[in-house]
Design a protein around this motif. Structure first.
Motif, PDB file in Angstrom:
ATOM      1  N   ARG A   1     -10.622   7.639  11.030  1.00  0.00           N
ATOM      2  CA  ARG A   1      -9.300   7.496  10.441  1.00  0.00           C
ATOM      3  C   ARG A   1      -8.599   6.305  11.077  1.00  0.00           C
ATOM      4  NH1 ARG A   1      -7.577   9.711   5.953  1.00  0.00           N
ATOM      5  NH2 ARG A   1      -5.498  10.109   6.803  1.00  0.00           N
TER       6      ARG A   1
ATOM      7  N   VAL B   1      -8.665   1.562   0.406  1.00  0.00           N
ATOM      8  CA  VAL B   1      -7.490   1.567  -0.462  1.00  0.00           C
ATOM      9  C   VAL B   1      -7.965   1.629  -1.907  1.00  0.00           C
ATOM     10  CG1 VAL B   1      -5.506   0.216  -1.237  1.00  0.00           C
ATOM     11  CG2 VAL B   1      -6.044   0.354   1.198  1.00  0.00           C
TER      12      VAL B   1
ATOM     13  N   PRO C   1      -5.314  -2.304   7.809  1.00  0.00           N
ATOM     14  CA  PRO C   1      -4.216  -1.371   7.518  1.00  0.00           C
ATOM     15  C   PRO C   1      -2.841  -1.879   7.918  1.00  0.00           C
ATOM     16  CG  PRO C   1      -5.572  -0.568   9.331  1.00  0.00           C
ATOM     17  CD  PRO C   1      -6.298  -1.738   8.739  1.00  0.00           C
TER      18      PRO C   1
ATOM     19  N   GLY D   1      -3.407   4.081  -0.115  1.00  0.00           N
ATOM     20  CA  GLY D   1      -4.084   3.991   1.180  1.00  0.00           C
ATOM     21  C   GLY D   1      -4.560   5.352   1.636  1.00  0.00           C
ATOM     22  N   THR D   2      -5.863   5.510   1.772  1.00  0.00           N
ATOM     23  CA  THR D   2      -6.436   6.820   2.091  1.00  0.00           C
ATOM     24  C   THR D   2      -6.321   7.181   3.566  1.00  0.00           C
ATOM     25  OG1 THR D   2      -8.647   5.923   2.555  1.00  0.00           O
ATOM     26  CG2 THR D   2      -8.133   6.470   0.254  1.00  0.00           C
ATOM     27  N   GLY D   3      -6.182   6.164   4.431  1.00  0.00           N
ATOM     28  CA  GLY D   3      -6.217   6.423   5.871  1.00  0.00           C
ATOM     29  C   GLY D   3      -7.623   6.513   6.420  1.00  0.00           C
TER      30      GLY D   3
ATOM     31  N   ILE E   1       0.857  -1.191   0.000  1.00  0.00           N
ATOM     32  CA  ILE E   1       0.000   0.000   0.000  1.00  0.00           C
ATOM     33  C   ILE E   1       0.891   1.238   0.000  1.00  0.00           C
ATOM     34  CG2 ILE E   1      -1.674   1.308   1.354  1.00  0.00           C
ATOM     35  CD1 ILE E   1      -2.750  -1.380   2.371  1.00  0.00           C
TER      36      ILE E   1
ATOM     37  N   ARG F   1       0.970   5.107   0.813  1.00  0.00           N
ATOM     38  CA  ARG F   1       0.208   6.120   1.552  1.00  0.00           C
ATOM     39  C   ARG F   1       0.742   7.514   1.235  1.00  0.00           C
ATOM     40  NH1 ARG F   1      -0.045   1.615   4.919  1.00  0.00           N
ATOM     41  NH2 ARG F   1      -2.224   1.065   5.388  1.00  0.00           N
ATOM     42  N   LYS F   2       0.029   8.501   1.728  1.00  0.00           N
ATOM     43  CA  LYS F   2       0.376   9.879   1.357  1.00  0.00           C
ATOM     44  C   LYS F   2       1.814  10.219   1.733  1.00  0.00           C
ATOM     45  CE  LYS F   2      -1.338  14.546   1.138  1.00  0.00           C
ATOM     46  NZ  LYS F   2      -2.559  15.367   1.104  1.00  0.00           N
TER      47      LYS F   2
ATOM     48  N   GLU G   1      -9.376  -0.045   6.262  1.00  0.00           N
ATOM     49  CA  GLU G   1      -8.925   1.142   5.528  1.00  0.00           C
ATOM     50  C   GLU G   1      -9.384   1.089   4.069  1.00  0.00           C
ATOM     51  OE1 GLU G   1      -4.784   3.619   4.528  1.00  0.00           O
ATOM     52  OE2 GLU G   1      -4.696   1.617   5.434  1.00  0.00           O
TER      53      GLU G   1
END
Length: 429
Positions: free
Chosen positions: A329, A287, A272, A302-304, A69, A71-72, A285
């Protein structure tokens, strides 16, 4: 442009495709997207190689578990190391239609303006050619304002490019242009309506507002009730993620979950920590893998955000599965007996019992088994504790798929107002 599909009034035919057809369609798009991203995105190819994978191993949604994944924080770092797009861009830079910037910063090349992501969402919310819509999302840096603007035009509606701020001017605009619909956040609409009343206006009589569409902020049940019952507005919500470029899910008239844009995105609900896909009803989570473009090679983002899948048939005729809504979250969740317990979910359950004026959820692990205990303060000294416990546990299980092992009622002095709502007291060897 949208078309009316019989009684159900869908935006396009893809909304009502058969379930087997939808699965095949999505898997085919995923296979094509994977191969194309591997061949044209340096970052995607490196991710596959590090995982020891070839693109032909991703044939269906379930196969995505093989990939990590992103993530930001990962995306920000990758862009820092390889400006400006982190190696995910798959076209020449001079072919990019538009560039957006989200906090980080993250530079996001627009996939294509021909995709009607938000058109479907607005259409499902009843936006039509007769509507004059005030769009209070910003038009600079963030993609929100312009994407919503284009989505409204896809439905034939007339958007006003207002952005936020200048509250009195907004109200004057709504009144003088006979605005029928609002696009923005729930809190900003409540602020506008409150200011209108301060200015001596009767919202129902003096304004022409009929409906409101929200994203970017949770629409609570109490806020929805206020807007619909007190102000007579129809309310709808959608869920989008800027890093993936569009609308992921949206409400229909049933307002019982948000239909996935599953011909444009693969949306997984995963643990997650492990990245493993979770079954219907389990919280995990969100995704996202876009399968609608040949511009941006980002896969498994992965948006959280936490949600769960709902697969029951919807009477609106749309066949895509739904998200239950965004309920928190990743950092807000505690895993108990393999299931996530989220603060927002527990709050929604306890709101059904106003006689419980304070509570705390404790998680312990005696004898290697997670135990869930509700510690509650009741507003009366005399009440049927057994009956209330049974009702509370049933509602909690319906919402969170778990039952409490113990429910204790204690004096108010035991739980202070500032008590942490979820207390994880487990000790791990």
């Amino acid at each position: 442009m949208a078309l009316e599909n019989g009684k159900n009034n869908h935006f396009d035919k893809l909304e009502a495709m058969g379930l087997d057809e939808r699965v095949e369609f999505l898997n085919n798009r995923l296979k094509e997207t994977t191969v194309y991203a591997y061949e044209n995105s340096a970052a995607t190819k490196a991710i596959f190689q590090k995982a020891g994978l070839k693109p032909d191993l991703i044939r269906k949604v379930e196969d995505l578990e093989r990939l990590p994944i992103i993530r930001k924080a990962d995306l920000i770092e990758m862009q820092k190391q390889n400006l400006p797009y982190g190696g995910f861009l798959m076209i020449p830079e001079d072919n990019i239609e538009r560039i957006f910037i989200s906090p980080g910063p993250v530079y996001e090349p627009l996939h294509t303006s021909t995709i009607h992501w938000f058109g479907r969402s607005f259409w499902a919310a009843g936006f039509r050619k007769a509507d004059i819509v005030i769009n209070t999302f910003t038009y600079h840096l963030s993609p929100a304002g312009i994407l919503f603007h284009e989505g409204l035009r896809d439905c034939g509606a007339t958007p006003i490019a207002s952005g936020t701020g200048h509250t009195e001017m907004q109200i004057k605009t709504i009144q003088e242009l006979k605005v029928t619909a609002f696009v923005g956040t729930p809190s900003y609409l409540l602020s506008l309506l409150g200011k209108a009343e301060e200015m001596g206006l009767d919202v129902k009589k003096d304004l022409n507002l009929k409906r409101a569409w929200f994203t970017g902020e949770m629409l609570t049940s109490s806020t929805r009730k206020t807007l619909e019952k007190d102000y007579g507005l129809e309310t709808f919500q959608a869920y989008g993620v800027t890093e993936t470029g569009g609308c992921l899910a949206y409400e229909c008239e049933e307002k019982n979950g948000l239909h996935l844009m599953s011909d444009e995105y693969v949306v997984e609900i995963v643990d997650p920590k492990t990245g493993k896909q979770l079954p219907e009803g389990e919280v995990g989570e969100v995704v996202v893998t876009p399968v609608n473009n040949k511009t941006w090679g980002l896969m498994r983002f992965g948006t959280g955000d936490l949600s769960c899948l709902k697969k029951e048939k919807c009477s609106c005729g749309r066949t895509a599965y739904k998200l239950s809504g965004i309920i928190g979250r990743v950092g807000d969740a505690v895993k108990v007996r393999g299931m996530f317990v989220v603060g927002k979910q527990t709050e929604d359950v306890f709101k059904l019992f106003p006689e419980i004026v304070r509570y705390q959820i404790k998680i312990n692990r005696p004898a290697n088994r997670d135990e869930l205990t509700f510690v509650c303060v009741h507003d009366e000294k005399e009440f049927d504790a057994k009956k209330l416990s049974d009702e509370l546990n049933k509602k909690f299980q319906d919402r969170c798929l778990l039952k409490a092992d113990h429910i204790e009622f204690v004096p108010a002095s035991v739980l202070a107002n500032e008590t942490k709502l979820m207390l994880d007291e487990r000790k791990w060897d």
